[in-house]
Scaffold this motif. Structure first.
Motif, PDB file in Angstrom:
ATOM      1  N   ILE A   1      -7.427  16.464  -1.028  1.00 59.77           N
ATOM      2  CA  ILE A   1      -7.859  15.248  -1.727  1.00 59.77           C
ATOM      3  C   ILE A   1      -8.062  15.544  -3.210  1.00 59.77           C
ATOM      4  CG2 ILE A   1      -9.821  13.666  -2.027  1.00 59.77           C
ATOM      5  CD1 ILE A   1     -10.100  13.670   1.031  1.00 59.77           C
ATOM      6  N   GLY A   2      -8.707  16.674  -3.479  1.00 61.02           N
ATOM      7  CA  GLY A   2      -8.977  17.048  -4.866  1.00 61.02           C
ATOM      8  C   GLY A   2      -7.707  17.235  -5.670  1.00 61.02           C
ATOM      9  N   ILE A   3      -6.681  17.854  -5.066  1.00 58.30           N
ATOM     10  CA  ILE A   3      -5.417  18.095  -5.764  1.00 58.30           C
ATOM     11  C   ILE A   3      -4.726  16.778  -6.102  1.00 58.30           C
ATOM     12  CG2 ILE A   3      -3.059  18.973  -5.472  1.00 58.30           C
ATOM     13  CD1 ILE A   3      -4.298  21.281  -3.859  1.00 58.30           C
ATOM     14  N   ILE A   4      -4.612  15.911  -5.115  1.00 60.62           N
ATOM     15  CA  ILE A   4      -3.927  14.633  -5.341  1.00 60.62           C
ATOM     16  C   ILE A   4      -4.684  13.782  -6.347  1.00 60.62           C
ATOM     17  CG2 ILE A   4      -3.153  12.476  -4.292  1.00 60.62           C
ATOM     18  CD1 ILE A   4      -1.465  14.889  -3.540  1.00 60.62           C
ATOM     19  N   ASN A   5      -5.992  13.675  -6.171  1.00 58.34           N
ATOM     20  CA  ASN A   5      -6.772  12.835  -7.082  1.00 58.34           C
ATOM     21  C   ASN A   5      -6.721  13.358  -8.514  1.00 58.34           C
ATOM     22  OD1 ASN A   5      -7.436  11.018  -5.136  1.00 58.34           O
ATOM     23  ND2 ASN A   5      -9.537  11.724  -4.838  1.00 58.34           N
ATOM     24  N   LEU A   6      -6.707  14.677  -8.672  1.00 57.26           N
ATOM     25  CA  LEU A   6      -6.625  15.240 -10.020  1.00 57.26           C
ATOM     26  C   LEU A   6      -5.304  14.866 -10.674  1.00 57.26           C
ATOM     27  CD1 LEU A   6      -7.724  16.942 -12.312  1.00 57.26           C
ATOM     28  CD2 LEU A   6      -6.794  18.984 -11.176  1.00 57.26           C
ATOM     29  N   GLU A   7      -4.214  14.900  -9.913  1.00 56.20           N
ATOM     30  CA  GLU A   7      -2.914  14.522 -10.476  1.00 56.20           C
ATOM     31  C   GLU A   7      -2.902  13.052 -10.886  1.00 56.20           C
ATOM     32  OE1 GLU A   7      -0.654  16.615 -11.350  1.00 56.20           O
ATOM     33  OE2 GLU A   7      -1.818  18.250 -10.485  1.00 56.20           O
ATOM     34  N   LEU A   8      -3.559  12.213 -10.097  1.00 59.37           N
ATOM     35  CA  LEU A   8      -3.643  10.794 -10.438  1.00 59.37           C
ATOM     36  C   LEU A   8      -4.493  10.604 -11.691  1.00 59.37           C
ATOM     37  CD1 LEU A   8      -4.198   9.172  -6.897  1.00 59.37           C
ATOM     38  CD2 LEU A   8      -2.045   9.663  -8.072  1.00 59.37           C
ATOM     39  N   VAL A   9      -5.589  11.352 -11.776  1.00 61.82           N
ATOM     40  CA  VAL A   9      -6.472  11.290 -12.939  1.00 61.82           C
ATOM     41  C   VAL A   9      -5.722  11.730 -14.202  1.00 61.82           C
ATOM     42  CG1 VAL A   9      -8.451  12.413 -14.052  1.00 61.82           C
ATOM     43  CG2 VAL A   9      -8.679  11.513 -11.736  1.00 61.82           C
ATOM     44  N   LEU A  10      -5.006  12.843 -14.115  1.00 62.37           N
ATOM     45  CA  LEU A  10      -4.267  13.359 -15.275  1.00 62.37           C
ATOM     46  C   LEU A  10      -3.203  12.365 -15.742  1.00 62.37           C
ATOM     47  CD1 LEU A  10      -3.835  17.087 -14.194  1.00 62.37           C
ATOM     48  CD2 LEU A  10      -5.303  16.215 -16.023  1.00 62.37           C
ATOM     49  N   SER A  11      -2.550  11.729 -14.778  1.00 62.70           N
ATOM     50  CA  SER A  11      -1.542  10.730 -15.132  1.00 62.70           C
ATOM     51  C   SER A  11      -2.187   9.546 -15.850  1.00 62.70           C
ATOM     52  CB  SER A  11      -0.820  10.250 -13.867  1.00 62.70           C
ATOM     53  OG  SER A  11       0.130   9.253 -14.175  1.00 62.70           O
ATOM     54  N   ASP A  12      -3.361   9.119 -15.368  1.00 62.99           N
ATOM     55  CA  ASP A  12      -4.066   8.003 -15.996  1.00 62.99           C
ATOM     56  C   ASP A  12      -4.567   8.376 -17.391  1.00 62.99           C
ATOM     57  OD1 ASP A  12      -3.641   6.230 -13.976  1.00 62.99           O
ATOM     58  OD2 ASP A  12      -5.648   6.358 -13.111  1.00 62.99           O
ATOM     59  N   MET A  13      -5.007   9.624 -17.551  1.00 61.78           N
ATOM     60  CA  MET A  13      -5.456  10.072 -18.874  1.00 61.78           C
ATOM     61  C   MET A  13      -4.334   9.945 -19.898  1.00 61.78           C
ATOM     62  SD  MET A  13      -7.784  13.428 -17.980  1.00 61.78           S
ATOM     63  CE  MET A  13      -7.904  13.907 -19.702  1.00 61.78           C
ATOM     64  N   GLU A  14      -3.142  10.301 -19.474  1.00 65.62           N
ATOM     65  CA  GLU A  14      -1.987  10.189 -20.363  1.00 65.62           C
ATOM     66  C   GLU A  14      -1.713   8.732 -20.715  1.00 65.62           C
ATOM     67  OE1 GLU A  14       2.739  11.510 -20.599  1.00 65.62           O
ATOM     68  OE2 GLU A  14       1.536  12.011 -18.831  1.00 65.62           O
TER      69      GLU A  14
ATOM     70  N   ILE B   1       0.852  -1.176   0.000  1.00 62.49           N
ATOM     71  CA  ILE B   1       0.000   0.000   0.000  1.00 62.49           C
ATOM     72  C   ILE B   1       0.891   1.230   0.000  1.00 62.49           C
ATOM     73  CG2 ILE B   1      -1.707   1.331   1.300  1.00 62.49           C
ATOM     74  CD1 ILE B   1      -2.882  -1.231   2.298  1.00 62.49           C
ATOM     75  N   GLY B   2       0.689   2.106  -0.973  1.00 63.84           N
ATOM     76  CA  GLY B   2       1.472   3.324  -1.057  1.00 63.84           C
ATOM     77  C   GLY B   2       0.822   4.443  -0.263  1.00 63.84           C
ATOM     78  N   ILE B   3       1.583   5.080   0.627  1.00 64.49           N
ATOM     79  CA  ILE B   3       1.076   6.210   1.406  1.00 64.49           C
ATOM     80  C   ILE B   3       1.343   7.482   0.607  1.00 64.49           C
ATOM     81  CG2 ILE B   3       1.142   7.413   3.623  1.00 64.49           C
ATOM     82  CD1 ILE B   3       2.473   4.924   4.824  1.00 64.49           C
ATOM     83  N   VAL B   4       0.269   8.154   0.175  1.00 62.31           N
ATOM     84  CA  VAL B   4       0.433   9.347  -0.644  1.00 62.31           C
ATOM     85  C   VAL B   4      -0.243  10.554   0.010  1.00 62.31           C
ATOM     86  CG1 VAL B   4       0.450   7.920  -2.719  1.00 62.31           C
ATOM     87  CG2 VAL B   4      -1.660   9.062  -2.043  1.00 62.31           C
ATOM     88  N   GLY B   5       0.068  11.726  -0.518  1.00 60.45           N
ATOM     89  CA  GLY B   5      -0.536  12.951  -0.015  1.00 60.45           C
ATOM     90  C   GLY B   5       0.352  14.136  -0.328  1.00 60.45           C
ATOM     91  N   LEU B   6      -0.117  15.319   0.017  1.00 63.65           N
ATOM     92  CA  LEU B   6       0.689  16.515  -0.155  1.00 63.65           C
ATOM     93  C   LEU B   6       1.872  16.482   0.805  1.00 63.65           C
ATOM     94  CD1 LEU B   6      -2.108  19.250  -0.404  1.00 63.65           C
ATOM     95  CD2 LEU B   6      -0.696  18.371  -2.271  1.00 63.65           C
TER      96      LEU B   6
ATOM     97  N   GLY C   1       5.893  13.456  -1.059  1.00 64.63           N
ATOM     98  CA  GLY C   1       4.720  14.283  -1.261  1.00 64.63           C
ATOM     99  C   GLY C   1       4.518  14.726  -2.698  1.00 64.63           C
ATOM    100  N   LEU C   2       3.264  14.627  -3.152  1.00 62.24           N
ATOM    101  CA  LEU C   2       2.904  15.107  -4.478  1.00 62.24           C
ATOM    102  C   LEU C   2       2.459  16.565  -4.387  1.00 62.24           C
ATOM    103  CD1 LEU C   2       0.790  12.111  -5.809  1.00 62.24           C
ATOM    104  CD2 LEU C   2       3.138  12.666  -6.392  1.00 62.24           C
ATOM    105  N   VAL C   3       2.556  17.271  -5.493  1.00 57.25           N
ATOM    106  CA  VAL C   3       2.091  18.654  -5.558  1.00 57.25           C
ATOM    107  C   VAL C   3       1.318  18.854  -6.852  1.00 57.25           C
ATOM    108  CG1 VAL C   3       3.978  19.612  -4.187  1.00 57.25           C
ATOM    109  CG2 VAL C   3       4.243  19.399  -6.661  1.00 57.25           C
ATOM    110  N   GLU C   4       0.635  19.992  -6.976  1.00 56.83           N
ATOM    111  CA  GLU C   4      -0.026  20.314  -8.229  1.00 56.83           C
ATOM    112  C   GLU C   4       1.017  20.305  -9.344  1.00 56.83           C
ATOM    113  OE1 GLU C   4      -3.584  23.191  -8.229  1.00 56.83           O
ATOM    114  OE2 GLU C   4      -2.300  23.912  -6.586  1.00 56.83           O
ATOM    115  N   GLY C   5       0.669  19.659 -10.450  1.00 56.51           N
ATOM    116  CA  GLY C   5       1.596  19.568 -11.573  1.00 56.51           C
ATOM    117  C   GLY C   5       2.440  18.320 -11.558  1.00 56.51           C
TER     118      GLY C   5
END
Length: 329
Positions: A125-138, A5-10, A75-79
């Motif tokens: 939550i919205g920021i992290i999930n959006l980055e995951l979504v954008l990565s999946d779209m690619e 299980i990967g622990i993710v977040g800002l 930690g992940l960030v916008e972008g």
């Protein structure tokens, strides 16, 4: 069975603090973004009082719990999906895990920097999930492009895969997780190789360190409250993580050892036996099964058999969470 299980977040939401407390393994947890560059991995035992009771019953020399592998990801960030903050590397680390533990901050502390300068769990939550979504779209877009040659040839498998990918892409375009797509198990299997981030099971952990226990946030999906500083809520977190992955536990017990074995829910006896050794599936003849509490209440295998609580089962038997099994091969 290896489970991670990967622990993710800002940055600065308490991921490394949680990881350190869970695993008692020292990794950097200083108060600044990106202090964790390479993922650290820790093996965490699954708390299970049934195991210890069976161990006491059998007076075993060893007691071995089921475990989950937690991966502390920076930690992940916008972008991040565009490479910001070493995002591509971090997203790759997440992709290699079985599930995602999304850590969100629910506490105020002027001494602990928040990258957005405001504590807002839902926005995090919205920021992290959006980055995951954008990565999946690619990932989906690249896969569809790679299918074009086979699609022009009329390849049936390629055509079927494209239909699935377009269904997923439509959901992602709406800013939603791929897990919101109405996919059956066969469709998920067909795109398994893509290892989509937002198709992974996800658990949200609200870090209430230094805050009131009554922090109330309407977090979507499965979530738990934890305090990694005072190490509270961990048992619930680990159990929820186990549940998130759709797992069951069965036991073997005797003088040498009492052990918890991890299997997918709904496994038949031969498949469950593979947790012990891969040969067990092909060499399986039968198994003797008794539910853990029945064995303890009866006081012995002999009494359990007399009372009809111990049964001999064949290849079609579906193992229950809590079964004690002796395989015959």
């Amino acid at each position: 069975m290896s489970l991670s299980i990967g622990i993710v977040g800002l940055p600065n939401v308490g991921k490394s603090t949680l990881f350190n407390a869970l695993t008692k393994k020292s990794v950097p947890a200083e108060n600044y973004p990106f202090c964790t560059i390479d993922p650290s991995v820790g093996i965490v035992p699954v708390p299970d009082e049934r195991l210890w009771k069976l161990n006491e019953f059998s007076k075993s020399a060893k007691c071995i719990p089921a475990v989950i592998e937690f991966v502390d990801i920076a930690g992940l960030v916008e972008g991040a999906s565009k490479g910001e903050g070493l995002g591509n590397k971090f997203l790759t680390n997440i992709r290699e895990t079985d599930a995602i533990l999304h850590m969100v901050r629910g506490f105020e502390d002027k001494d602990v920097i928040h990258v957005l300068n405001k504590v807002d769990p839902l926005k995090d939550i919205g920021i992290i999930n959006l980055e995951l979504v954008l990565s999946d779209m690619e990932s989906v877009s690249k896969r569809i492009a790679n299918l074009q040659k086979d699609l022009k040839k009329g390849d049936k498998d390629a055509i079927a895969e494209e239909v699935i990918l377009k269904k997923v892409d439509k959901v992602l375009e709406e800013g939603r997780l791929a897990s919101d797509t109405d996919l059956d198990s066969d469709e998920k299997f067909k795109i398994k190789s893509l290892n989509l981030l937002t198709l992974k099971p996800m658990l949200y952990a609200l870090n209430i360190s230094g805050a009131s226990e009554n922090v109330e946030v309407e977090i979507p999906g499965m979530f738990v409250k934890i305090d990694p500083v005072f190490e509270t809520g961990f048992d619930d977190l680990i159990k929820k993580s186990y549940e998130l992955l759709g797992l069951d536990t069965y036991f073997t017990t005797g003088l040498d050892e009492t052990r918890a074995w991890t299997i997918k829910s709904g496994s038949t006896a031969p498949v469950a036996g593979m947790a012990i050794h891969t040969d067990f599936k092909d060499k399986f003849i039968r198994a003797e099964v008794v539910f853990w509490s029945d064995l303890l209440s009866c006081g012995s295998y002999a009494e359990a058999r007399t009372k009809g609580k111990l049964a001999t089962v064949g290849k079609d038997y579906t193992v229950r969470d809590g079964d004690v099994i002796e395989f015959k091969i």
